[in-house]
Design a protein around this motif. Sequence first.
Motif, PDB file in Angstrom:
ATOM      1  N   PRO B 185       0.794  -1.233   0.000  1.00 24.95           N
ATOM      2  CA  PRO B 185       0.000   0.000   0.000  1.00 24.95           C
ATOM      3  C   PRO B 185       0.822   1.277   0.000  1.00 24.95           C
ATOM      4  CG  PRO B 185       0.116  -0.854   2.219  1.00 24.95           C
ATOM      5  CD  PRO B 185       0.891  -1.815   1.341  1.00 24.95           C
ATOM      6  N   LEU B 186       2.124   1.173  -0.243  1.00 21.14           N
ATOM      7  CA  LEU B 186       2.966   2.370  -0.228  1.00 21.14           C
ATOM      8  C   LEU B 186       2.835   3.125  -1.534  1.00 21.14           C
ATOM      9  CD1 LEU B 186       6.204   0.613   1.092  1.00 21.14           C
ATOM     10  CD2 LEU B 186       4.439   1.756   2.456  1.00 21.14           C
ATOM     11  N   ASN B 187       2.936   4.424  -1.491  1.00 18.51           N
ATOM     12  CA  ASN B 187       3.072   5.160  -2.746  1.00 18.51           C
ATOM     13  C   ASN B 187       4.544   5.510  -2.965  1.00 18.51           C
ATOM     14  OD1 ASN B 187       3.767   7.596  -1.473  1.00 18.51           O
ATOM     15  ND2 ASN B 187       1.645   8.191  -1.261  1.00 18.51           N
ATOM     16  N   GLN B 188       4.832   6.041  -4.128  1.00 25.34           N
ATOM     17  CA  GLN B 188       6.238   6.243  -4.476  1.00 25.34           C
ATOM     18  C   GLN B 188       6.924   7.291  -3.603  1.00 25.34           C
ATOM     19  OE1 GLN B 188       6.649   6.769  -8.706  1.00 25.34           O
ATOM     20  NE2 GLN B 188       6.029   4.657  -9.125  1.00 25.34           N
ATOM     21  N   TYR B 189       6.170   8.232  -3.100  1.00 26.48           N
ATOM     22  CA  TYR B 189       6.765   9.257  -2.246  1.00 26.48           C
ATOM     23  C   TYR B 189       7.284   8.656  -0.948  1.00 26.48           C
ATOM     24  CZ  TYR B 189       4.666  12.549  -5.483  1.00 26.48           C
ATOM     25  OH  TYR B 189       4.337  13.237  -6.625  1.00 26.48           O
ATOM     26  N   LYS B 219      -0.311  -0.231  -8.851  1.00 34.16           N
ATOM     27  CA  LYS B 219      -1.631  -0.297  -8.236  1.00 34.16           C
ATOM     28  C   LYS B 219      -1.638  -1.103  -6.941  1.00 34.16           C
ATOM     29  CE  LYS B 219      -5.222  -0.193 -10.804  1.00 34.16           C
ATOM     30  NZ  LYS B 219      -6.003   0.866 -11.422  1.00 34.16           N
ATOM     31  N   GLY B 220      -0.702  -0.759  -6.089  1.00 33.29           N
ATOM     32  CA  GLY B 220      -0.720  -1.377  -4.768  1.00 33.29           C
ATOM     33  C   GLY B 220      -0.285  -2.818  -4.711  1.00 33.29           C
ATOM     34  N   ARG B 221       0.356  -3.286  -5.763  1.00 31.19           N
ATOM     35  CA  ARG B 221       0.792  -4.682  -5.726  1.00 31.19           C
ATOM     36  C   ARG B 221       2.191  -4.813  -6.307  1.00 31.19           C
ATOM     37  NH1 ARG B 221      -0.305 -10.034  -5.026  1.00 31.19           N
ATOM     38  NH2 ARG B 221      -1.900  -9.412  -3.548  1.00 31.19           N
ATOM     39  N   VAL B 222       3.019  -5.554  -5.613  1.00 34.62           N
ATOM     40  CA  VAL B 222       4.358  -5.845  -6.105  1.00 34.62           C
ATOM     41  C   VAL B 222       4.373  -7.253  -6.669  1.00 34.62           C
ATOM     42  CG1 VAL B 222       6.739  -6.327  -5.418  1.00 34.62           C
ATOM     43  CG2 VAL B 222       5.588  -4.293  -4.559  1.00 34.62           C
TER      44      VAL B 222
END
Lengths: 249, 249
Positions: B185-189, B219-222
């Motif tokens: 759930p991380l964003n790039q920032y 989209k929230g998935r690696v």
Amino acid sequence: MSPTPASSAAPSALTRKLAVFTTLTRAEEARLERLQAQRRRHPARTELLHEAQGDHAAFVLQDGWAMSYKLLADGGRQVVDFQVPGDFLGLRSLLLRTSDHNVAAVTDIVVAEVPPRELRELVETEPRLAMALLWAASRDEAMVVEHLVGIGRRSPMVRTAHQVLELHQRLRLVGLADDGSFACPLNQYVLADALGLTAIHLNRTLRQLRERGLMTFRKGRVEIHDAPAMMALAGFEDAYLDQRAPRPS
Amino acid sequence: MSPTPASSAAPSALTRKLAVFTTLTRAEEARLERLQAQRRRHPARTELLHEAQGDHAAFVLQDGWAMSYKLLADGGRQVVDFQVPGDFLGLRSLLLRTSDHNVAAVTDIVVAEVPPRELRELVETEPRLAMALLWAASRDEAMVVEHLVGIGRRSPMVRTAHQVLELHQRLRLVGLADDGSFACPLNQYVLADALGLTAIHLNRTLRQLRERGLMTFRKGRVEIHDAPAMMALAGFEDAYLDQRAPRPS
DNA sequence: CGCCGAAGCTGCCCGAGATCAGCCCCGCGC
DNA sequence: GCGCGGGGCTGATCTCGGGCAGCTTCGGCG
């Protein structure tokens, strides 16, 4: 160093340090000293603990400086932290049962070996000391965090000043620094590897600090000329070192 | 997110994690669950613990993601670590008695509050659990050390790959990732602030990893497409995570 | 006394990553 | 349907710190 009243001799640096966390009883002090009975010397510039080695001993540094570091595939080295008297060496390796980092003596050192079972016994029979150990471990982690922040976000100048101030505070705690200076056996290569800089750049940075009249680092001694200015520059907050007076708990 | 398990049914993530360190007895498991009885929700993007705040609570994260970070005078932010279910939040603040860092919820989270006296009691009455806690704390520190090495010495690509692999391993341990992917759930920032990069540069780095067919983060998935290549690139050694099978102690 | 090696120090150039500026994509509310 | 905004994405420049090369200083030692 300054003589302090104790059972028979001066208290160890570890005892002195833990006393900041909690007031220790005579019995607890004695127990701590007993834990550190097994003294041993180790020569400068040699490894004390090696990554991935089998035996998982921990040590308490009694005299001299050490450093923990990791080596990378490309030959680089990151110094994680320095250890001064009273600090644990390899406590983490003991718990994780596979040392993930190296510890080397910077100077000739004296250590006390703490066998795993002794430590386990201590935790079982002396819960207050167990809490104190947990505190020491947390403090170590806080220092690593501070270094992480430094390398991640602080400029080389600020970072360098911060590291020096931290060392100063830590050494004061165990009576190895006076108000404005301390003996520092690190060379510029080692310090650079701790700060994530090249020795070359560290040198330039130290020059700047000198020219600004903030501090000098020459011939194994750090002199802090303008502590307030250093603090301001480094944005130094010593809360993470938790150098407060003991409280009754 | 899977709904939090009932106390009688599945073990908490913390229990699950500590079981890697040592085989827990029924009684110890029960004690651990009791420690985490006081559940509480906390909304995404809000602070759970603030630097220098007075009350020193610790929490065990039950569900969702959190992050610990420090803010600098110049407005910069360094994310020190992420926390996933089973991890402690603010354990260090509790011991140092002055929180030196902030902890914020990344997603909506569920935490269990652990009051200081409960913890002390646990340490006093359950030495084996105390050792396990010390282990968990050591593991956390080992992760911070790994991040330090990454920021200090590893290139942005390597660093990014390493972070992703670490998260993957940690999530697997508590059953929140499958072999090749996990919800992130991380964003790039936020991720950039953890890696000591700008979001812009992280973006470019992620693109490279994608173009090389190693992994994607969308989209929230690696999705890890080529784990061996990732491991090789990152020089990933998972010893520091100590994900071994439990041993009898 | 002079050699030698380690550590400290410096100038010059270069490149990785920051900074600036702006576009695209998509979900959401009206 | 349309505007809006946040996050993702990209190109163009700038700059800090690394890399390289070499000099100086100092202490140990034959």
